[in-house]
Design a protein around this motif. Structure first.
Motif, PDB file in Angstrom:
ATOM      1  N   SER A  48     119.104  33.808   3.936  1.00  0.00           N
ATOM      2  CA  SER A  48     119.228  34.715   2.784  1.00  0.00           C
ATOM      3  C   SER A  48     118.402  35.978   3.005  1.00  0.00           C
ATOM      4  O   SER A  48     118.778  37.059   2.543  1.00  0.00           O
ATOM      5  CB  SER A  48     118.804  34.007   1.495  1.00  0.00           C
ATOM      6  N   ASP A  77     120.547  38.097   5.159  1.00  0.00           N
ATOM      7  CA  ASP A  77     121.638  38.640   4.341  1.00  0.00           C
ATOM      8  C   ASP A  77     121.152  39.803   3.478  1.00  0.00           C
ATOM      9  O   ASP A  77     121.831  40.828   3.362  1.00  0.00           O
ATOM     10  CB  ASP A  77     122.218  37.556   3.426  1.00  0.00           C
ATOM     11  N   ASN A  78     119.988  39.655   2.872  1.00  0.00           N
ATOM     12  CA  ASN A  78     119.459  40.719   2.003  1.00  0.00           C
ATOM     13  C   ASN A  78     119.095  41.965   2.800  1.00  0.00           C
ATOM     14  O   ASN A  78     119.281  43.089   2.312  1.00  0.00           O
ATOM     15  CB  ASN A  78     118.261  40.209   1.205  1.00  0.00           C
ATOM     16  N   ARG A 116     120.648  42.962   5.479  1.00  0.00           N
ATOM     17  CA  ARG A 116     121.939  43.592   5.787  1.00  0.00           C
ATOM     18  C   ARG A 116     122.490  44.291   4.552  1.00  0.00           C
ATOM     19  O   ARG A 116     123.005  45.410   4.633  1.00  0.00           O
ATOM     20  CB  ARG A 116     122.904  42.529   6.309  1.00  0.00           C
ATOM     21  N   ARG A 117     122.377  43.661   3.380  1.00  0.00           N
ATOM     22  CA  ARG A 117     122.859  44.291   2.135  1.00  0.00           C
ATOM     23  C   ARG A 117     122.106  45.586   1.852  1.00  0.00           C
ATOM     24  O   ARG A 117     122.685  46.576   1.405  1.00  0.00           O
ATOM     25  CB  ARG A 117     122.698  43.337   0.956  1.00  0.00           C
ATOM     26  N   GLU A 150     115.367  43.823  10.342  1.00  0.00           N
ATOM     27  CA  GLU A 150     116.552  42.998  10.569  1.00  0.00           C
ATOM     28  C   GLU A 150     116.720  42.684  12.053  1.00  0.00           C
ATOM     29  O   GLU A 150     116.988  41.536  12.425  1.00  0.00           O
ATOM     30  CB  GLU A 150     117.812  43.691  10.036  1.00  0.00           C
ATOM     31  N   ARG A 206     124.454  34.571  15.311  1.00  0.00           N
ATOM     32  CA  ARG A 206     125.220  35.022  14.149  1.00  0.00           C
ATOM     33  C   ARG A 206     126.711  34.925  14.459  1.00  0.00           C
ATOM     34  O   ARG A 206     127.146  35.247  15.563  1.00  0.00           O
ATOM     35  CB  ARG A 206     124.840  36.463  13.871  1.00  0.00           C
ATOM     36  N   ASP A 263     130.036  36.588  13.387  1.00  0.00           N
ATOM     37  CA  ASP A 263     130.636  37.714  12.677  1.00  0.00           C
ATOM     38  C   ASP A 263     132.061  37.855  13.217  1.00  0.00           C
ATOM     39  O   ASP A 263     132.312  38.632  14.137  1.00  0.00           O
ATOM     40  CB  ASP A 263     129.813  38.981  12.906  1.00  0.00           C
ATOM     41  N   GLN A 290     130.375  37.149   4.358  1.00  0.00           N
ATOM     42  CA  GLN A 290     129.025  36.700   4.709  1.00  0.00           C
ATOM     43  C   GLN A 290     129.094  36.101   6.110  1.00  0.00           C
ATOM     44  O   GLN A 290     129.899  35.216   6.358  1.00  0.00           O
ATOM     45  CB  GLN A 290     128.567  35.651   3.695  1.00  0.00           C
TER      46      GLN A 290
END
Length: 195
Positions: free
Chosen positions: A80, A83-84, A86-87, A113, A127, A129, A161
């Motif tokens: 998470s 993810d945050n 990247r956001r 990151e 990862r 993707d 995601q």
């Protein structure tokens, strides 16, 4: 009545003296009995050694798995954070940053990151993707199907995601949107052998 007492009979057969009909074993029979007993003891020993070896191997395998996958719960919790980060980067593209402070902040978040993903890589995490790849239920979770994408059915058209794999174990599937239909799949084209 006499004062002499009669001897008492034994209470059970086990206390009785051995019967005279049971002959002692001959030396050959005794050797055969001892060889049988020895063979049984060797068999029990070999089985015990095999069980010990199996236990040792199982313990080694469990130890290796613990070393390899022991931090998977912690790693899952860190997803998470990735993810945050990247956001945060996606919320304001670098080209839209107006001042130096905002650009510096974005550069710092991007560096954080990169460092987190590099730490993941060092520990065997990678990862997933899968944009543009064929949907694979082993690594992807379809959230929706998109129509009129111009892509072959089953092609991933959007990654909501990213997923992550730890060595060969899936930590989290990639949440994706999949093309419902459209152009025929490349494998289907040109399969006519002219027969």
């Amino acid at each position: 009545m006499s004062d002499e007492k009669e001897p008492l009979a034994p209470a059970n057969d086990a206390e009785a003296e051995p019967e005279a009909d049971v002959a002692p074993l001959t030396p050959e029979e005794r050797v055969a009995a001892l060889e049988t007993e020895l063979a049984e003891a060797q068999d029990r020993l070999l089985r015990a050694l095999a069980e010990t070896e199996n236990t040792r191997r199982r313990a080694q395998r469990e130890r290796a798995d613990a070393e390899k996958y022991g931090f998977s719960r912690f790693a899952t919790d860190l997803l998470s954070v990735a993810d945050n980060l990247r956001r945060a980067l996606d919320s304001l593209p670098e080209a839209e940053a107006k001042d130096d402070r905002t650009r510096s902040l974005l550069a710092g978040v991007a560096a954080t990151e990169r460092e987190l993903l590099a730490a993941f890589e060092r520990h065997g995490m990678r990862r997933i993707d899968p944009m543009g790849e064929k949907f694979d239920h082993n690594f992807h979770q379809a959230v929706f199907e998109a129509e009129n994408t111009g892509r072959p059915a089953g092609t991933i058209v959007e990654v909501l995601q990213p997923g992550y794999v730890l060595h060969d174990r899936l930590l989290r599937p990639a949440m994706v949107g999949v093309a419902k239909g459209g152009a025929p799949a490349p494998e289907a084209e040109g399969t006519d052998d002219g027969a």
